[in-house]
Design a protein around this motif. Structure first.
Motif, PDB file in Angstrom:
ATOM      1  N   VAL A 189     -92.337 -17.424  13.102  1.00  0.00           N
ATOM      2  CA  VAL A 189     -91.347 -16.372  13.350  1.00  0.00           C
ATOM      3  C   VAL A 189     -91.049 -15.516  12.116  1.00  0.00           C
ATOM      4  O   VAL A 189     -91.154 -14.288  12.178  1.00  0.00           O
ATOM      5  N   PRO A 190     -90.668 -16.083  10.960  1.00  0.00           N
ATOM      6  CA  PRO A 190     -90.381 -15.210   9.819  1.00  0.00           C
ATOM      7  C   PRO A 190     -91.654 -14.704   9.146  1.00  0.00           C
ATOM      8  O   PRO A 190     -92.645 -15.450   9.038  1.00  0.00           O
ATOM      9  N   PRO A 191     -91.667 -13.450   8.691  1.00  0.00           N
ATOM     10  CA  PRO A 191     -92.807 -12.950   7.916  1.00  0.00           C
ATOM     11  C   PRO A 191     -92.865 -13.617   6.554  1.00  0.00           C
ATOM     12  O   PRO A 191     -91.859 -14.151   6.061  1.00  0.00           O
ATOM     13  N   ARG A 192     -94.042 -13.561   5.931  1.00  0.00           N
ATOM     14  CA  ARG A 192     -94.256 -14.208   4.642  1.00  0.00           C
ATOM     15  C   ARG A 192     -95.090 -13.300   3.752  1.00  0.00           C
ATOM     16  O   ARG A 192     -95.569 -12.253   4.187  1.00  0.00           O
ATOM     17  N   ARG A 193     -95.297 -13.706   2.495  1.00  0.00           N
ATOM     18  CA  ARG A 193     -96.036 -12.849   1.566  1.00  0.00           C
ATOM     19  C   ARG A 193     -97.494 -12.679   1.976  1.00  0.00           C
ATOM     20  O   ARG A 193     -98.151 -11.696   1.609  1.00  0.00           O
ATOM     21  N   MET A 194     -98.017 -13.612   2.783  1.00  0.00           N
ATOM     22  CA  MET A 194     -99.388 -13.493   3.259  1.00  0.00           C
ATOM     23  C   MET A 194     -99.440 -12.879   4.653  1.00  0.00           C
ATOM     24  O   MET A 194    -100.437 -12.967   5.359  1.00  0.00           O
ATOM     25  N   GLY A 195     -98.360 -12.198   5.031  1.00  0.00           N
ATOM     26  CA  GLY A 195     -98.302 -11.520   6.320  1.00  0.00           C
ATOM     27  C   GLY A 195     -97.545 -12.338   7.331  1.00  0.00           C
ATOM     28  O   GLY A 195     -96.479 -12.879   7.054  1.00  0.00           O
ATOM     29  N   GLY A 196     -98.073 -12.421   8.542  1.00  0.00           N
ATOM     30  CA  GLY A 196     -97.382 -13.149   9.595  1.00  0.00           C
ATOM     31  C   GLY A 196     -96.691 -12.183  10.542  1.00  0.00           C
ATOM     32  O   GLY A 196     -97.231 -11.132  10.898  1.00  0.00           O
ATOM     33  N   ASN A 197     -95.472 -12.526  10.918  1.00  0.00           N
ATOM     34  CA  ASN A 197     -94.728 -11.752  11.915  1.00  0.00           C
ATOM     35  C   ASN A 197     -94.107 -10.504  11.273  1.00  0.00           C
ATOM     36  O   ASN A 197     -92.897 -10.377  11.164  1.00  0.00           O
ATOM     37  N   LEU A 198     -94.967  -9.577  10.868  1.00  0.00           N
ATOM     38  CA  LEU A 198     -94.526  -8.391  10.146  1.00  0.00           C
ATOM     39  C   LEU A 198     -93.824  -7.391  11.064  1.00  0.00           C
ATOM     40  O   LEU A 198     -92.915  -6.679  10.634  1.00  0.00           O
ATOM     41  N   LEU A 224    -102.370  -9.095  -5.585  1.00  0.00           N
ATOM     42  CA  LEU A 224    -101.506  -8.465  -4.588  1.00  0.00           C
ATOM     43  C   LEU A 224    -100.337  -9.394  -4.311  1.00  0.00           C
ATOM     44  O   LEU A 224    -100.536 -10.528  -3.870  1.00  0.00           O
ATOM     45  N   ALA A 225     -99.125  -8.924  -4.577  1.00  0.00           N
ATOM     46  CA  ALA A 225     -97.949  -9.770  -4.398  1.00  0.00           C
ATOM     47  C   ALA A 225     -97.530  -9.860  -2.933  1.00  0.00           C
ATOM     48  O   ALA A 225     -97.106 -10.913  -2.459  1.00  0.00           O
ATOM     49  N   PHE A 226     -97.635  -8.736  -2.226  1.00  0.00           N
ATOM     50  CA  PHE A 226     -97.212  -8.660  -0.826  1.00  0.00           C
ATOM     51  C   PHE A 226     -98.201  -7.773  -0.057  1.00  0.00           C
ATOM     52  O   PHE A 226     -98.964  -7.027  -0.663  1.00  0.00           O
ATOM     53  N   PRO A 227     -98.182  -7.833   1.273  1.00  0.00           N
ATOM     54  CA  PRO A 227     -99.104  -6.994   2.037  1.00  0.00           C
ATOM     55  C   PRO A 227     -98.908  -5.502   1.749  1.00  0.00           C
ATOM     56  O   PRO A 227     -97.794  -5.051   1.463  1.00  0.00           O
ATOM     57  N   TYR A 235    -104.089  -5.024   3.877  1.00  0.00           N
ATOM     58  CA  TYR A 235    -104.563  -5.870   2.779  1.00  0.00           C
ATOM     59  C   TYR A 235    -103.587  -7.025   2.603  1.00  0.00           C
ATOM     60  O   TYR A 235    -102.377  -6.815   2.446  1.00  0.00           O
ATOM     61  N   LEU A 236    -104.110  -8.254   2.639  1.00  0.00           N
ATOM     62  CA  LEU A 236    -103.285  -9.455   2.591  1.00  0.00           C
ATOM     63  C   LEU A 236    -103.704 -10.353   1.427  1.00  0.00           C
ATOM     64  O   LEU A 236    -104.893 -10.574   1.211  1.00  0.00           O
ATOM     65  N   PRO A 237    -102.728 -10.894   0.675  1.00  0.00           N
ATOM     66  CA  PRO A 237    -103.063 -11.812  -0.417  1.00  0.00           C
ATOM     67  C   PRO A 237    -103.523 -13.170   0.113  1.00  0.00           C
ATOM     68  O   PRO A 237    -102.884 -13.763   0.978  1.00  0.00           O
ATOM     69  N   VAL A 238    -104.649 -13.640  -0.390  1.00  0.00           N
ATOM     70  CA  VAL A 238    -105.224 -14.907   0.048  1.00  0.00           C
ATOM     71  C   VAL A 238    -104.601 -16.053  -0.747  1.00  0.00           C
ATOM     72  O   VAL A 238    -104.544 -16.009  -1.979  1.00  0.00           O
ATOM     73  N   GLU A 239    -104.136 -17.087  -0.041  1.00  0.00           N
ATOM     74  CA  GLU A 239    -103.529 -18.244  -0.697  1.00  0.00           C
ATOM     75  C   GLU A 239    -104.382 -19.502  -0.589  1.00  0.00           C
ATOM     76  O   GLU A 239    -104.170 -20.449  -1.342  1.00  0.00           O
ATOM     77  N   VAL A 240    -105.328 -19.537   0.371  1.00  0.00           N
ATOM     78  CA  VAL A 240    -106.152 -20.738   0.571  1.00  0.00           C
ATOM     79  C   VAL A 240    -107.614 -20.323   0.743  1.00  0.00           C
ATOM     80  O   VAL A 240    -107.923 -19.191   1.116  1.00  0.00           O
ATOM     81  N   GLU A 241    -108.509 -21.259   0.490  1.00  0.00           N
ATOM     82  CA  GLU A 241    -109.936 -20.983   0.664  1.00  0.00           C
ATOM     83  C   GLU A 241    -110.226 -20.554   2.111  1.00  0.00           C
ATOM     84  O   GLU A 241    -109.732 -21.162   3.059  1.00  0.00           O
ATOM     85  N   GLY A 242    -111.012 -19.497   2.243  1.00  0.00           N
ATOM     86  CA  GLY A 242    -111.370 -19.005   3.567  1.00  0.00           C
ATOM     87  C   GLY A 242    -110.350 -18.075   4.186  1.00  0.00           C
ATOM     88  O   GLY A 242    -110.582 -17.508   5.250  1.00  0.00           O
TER      89      GLY A 242
END
Length: 313
Positions: A156-165, A224-227, A177-184
């Protein structure tokens, strides 16, 4: 099936962000994918649903997203380039006031449901009973990547890697453009909308199942700090033609100013158009825009709410 797509993703839905969820597919950078997305109710509403069904909504099924997609070569510290290529709308949608949810939840405490029927080929403005016609602009409300933090996280809440924007300008032609936090990267998309105003003030838009075509690529080593995103052209042309009615909220609390601006528009539409407060609130959510007009003249800030006159033409 998209003739230009490398993969079709269907049936792989999840209800939270978790980097331990097995990928639905592993793809090379530059791949184009066809996602079959559910609406934010997870299919709990249909064309025969009524307001009584809102009270039986299973919140464990809310906001399903399709994925995740493992993109080869994506590593933490990279950026996933998400080219939004096309939408294939279904023609069915819904908007609801869900008690306890929305900017004016304290003023609108009873459930309310509107079912939409629109033309998925022409995407002509959708009729809201006999009250007006809402211009349509399909987009994906939830679009993002898995977080590095272990465990299942609410979608439900958006996050720095996107989500429910819920950014209505993430439409066809836009590149996100989205910051990658995990492999893949572990990309997922869902919560598709046929239309929404900036702010989505009642908590729902024209929630509508539809297919989405997306091309995924990797940009190595870009911090990239945020989308961020780039649009291919004007973003409000579908609403601008007849101008706007605008209400404002002013004060030291920006959230309260936003509430006051929306409340003012609900009252204005009721007074001038003779519609119920519930209908005005839902219309504000699907086609009206909240804007920060001024944030520098302390101690008071100005929030404006723009409602497009084209709805009632």
């Amino acid at each position: 099936m998209c003739q230009h797509c490398d993969y079709t993703i269907h049936g792989a839905h999840h209800h939270g962000w978790d980097h331990s969820i097995p990928p639905a597919e592993t793809v090379a950078p530059g791949s184009r994918l066809h996602f079959k997305c559910l609406d934010s109710s997870g299919g709990q509403f249909d064309k025969d649903s009524t307001t009584a069904d809102v009270s039986h909504l299973d919140f464990g099924k809310i906001n399903p997203v399709t994925g995740p997609i493992f993109v080869d070569g994506a590593q933490p510290g990279d950026v996933l380039k998400v080219q939004i290529d096309a939408f294939h709308p279904s023609g069915f949608g819904w908007t609801a006031n869900i008690p306890g949810f929305g900017l004016l939840a304290d003023q609108f405490t009873a459930p309310y449901l509107k079912i939409w029927d629109y033309n998925p080929e022409t995407m002509a403005p959708a009729l809201y009973s006999d009250l007006g016609r809402v211009p349509l602009k399909p987009f994906a409300g939830t679009i993002g990547l898995a977080p590095a933090e272990a465990g299942l996280h609410s979608v439900v809440p958006p996050r720095r890697m996107g989500g429910n924007l819920d950014i209505r300008d993430l439409a066809a032609g836009t590149t996100l453009y989205l910051p990658v936090e995990v492999e893949g990267a572990l990309f997922s998309v869902g919560d598709t909308h046929a239309a929404q105003g900036d702010g989505e003030v009642c908590g729902t838009a024209i929630e509508s199942p539809m297919d989405v075509e997306i091309t995924l690529d990797v940009i190595k080593g870009e911090k990239l700090a945020f989308p961020r995103f780039s649009t291919p052209g004007p973003v409000t042309r579908h609403l601008d033609a007849k101008g706007y009615e605008v209400t404002t909220g002013i004060g030291p609390d920006m959230m309260q100013a936003a509430r006051d601006a929306v409340s003012g528009m609900v009252d204005f539409l009721g007074r001038t158009k003779g519609i119920s407060a519930e209908d005005a609130y839902l219309l504000c959510s699907v086609c009206g825009d909240l804007r920060i007009s001024e944030i520098v003249d302390q101690p008071n800030w100005v929030v404006s709410f723009y409602f497009p006159n084209v709805v009632f033409e």
